[in-house]
Design a protein around this motif. Sequence first.
Motif, PDB file in Angstrom:
ATOM      1  N   SER A   1       0.834  -1.194   0.000  1.00 32.36           N
ATOM      2  CA  SER A   1       0.000   0.000   0.000  1.00 32.36           C
ATOM      3  C   SER A   1       0.878   1.256   0.000  1.00 32.36           C
ATOM      4  N   GLN A   2       1.949   1.244   0.792  1.00 31.55           N
ATOM      5  CA  GLN A   2       2.880   2.375   0.843  1.00 31.55           C
ATOM      6  C   GLN A   2       3.574   2.567  -0.514  1.00 31.55           C
ATOM      7  N   LEU A   3       3.981   1.455  -1.144  1.00 32.56           N
ATOM      8  CA  LEU A   3       4.623   1.536  -2.461  1.00 32.56           C
ATOM      9  C   LEU A   3       3.641   2.083  -3.492  1.00 32.56           C
TER      10      LEU A   3
ATOM     11  N   CYS B   1       1.869   9.170  -5.715  1.00 38.13           N
ATOM     12  CA  CYS B   1       2.440  10.501  -5.458  1.00 38.13           C
ATOM     13  C   CYS B   1       3.373  10.918  -6.591  1.00 38.13           C
ATOM     14  N   ARG B   2       4.209   9.992  -7.038  1.00 36.10           N
ATOM     15  CA  ARG B   2       5.108  10.287  -8.175  1.00 36.10           C
ATOM     16  C   ARG B   2       4.280  10.652  -9.412  1.00 36.10           C
ATOM     17  N   ASN B   3       3.235   9.886  -9.658  1.00 36.09           N
ATOM     18  CA  ASN B   3       2.363  10.175 -10.805  1.00 36.09           C
ATOM     19  C   ASN B   3       1.723  11.558 -10.672  1.00 36.09           C
ATOM     20  N   ILE B   4       1.271  11.879  -9.471  1.00 40.36           N
ATOM     21  CA  ILE B   4       0.661  13.181  -9.229  1.00 40.36           C
ATOM     22  C   ILE B   4       1.683  14.288  -9.488  1.00 40.36           C
ATOM     23  N   HIS B   5       2.915  14.110  -9.011  1.00 42.64           N
ATOM     24  CA  HIS B   5       3.963  15.118  -9.232  1.00 42.64           C
ATOM     25  C   HIS B   5       4.265  15.274 -10.729  1.00 42.64           C
TER      26      HIS B   5
END
Length: 118
Positions: free
Chosen positions: A17-19, A25-29
């Motif tokens: 879940s954390q990964l 988050c990377r995708n959002i950035h």
Amino acid sequence: FKSKKELRELEDETVESQLSLQETCRNIHEIEATIKHLINMEENLKVTIHEQEKEIESLKNIEIDIESEMNEQKLAFAMKRKECELIIEQLIREVKIATQENSKLIDSRKKIKKKLKE
């Protein structure tokens, strides 16, 4: 309490879940960076379009100036042409008068020669 196996499964799910959350988050950035880039491109395009609109307006004004100059030159040419036509007409009248006077002088000379011969 839960068994070690259940605890391990929960830990694995938590890590997954954390990964997944990190990937999200990377995708959002990346999406945010893309949006910022697109906004920047849009602003640049707006500036370019505005500059091109000003250039088009300037070219239209130049076109109007050229048309105005051409019309002035056409008018000046027409006036000069009319002036030349009037001068030619005047010269033709003067040549006719001079020809008539010359004919009279020739006739008078002939009469005088005749009288002198008599």
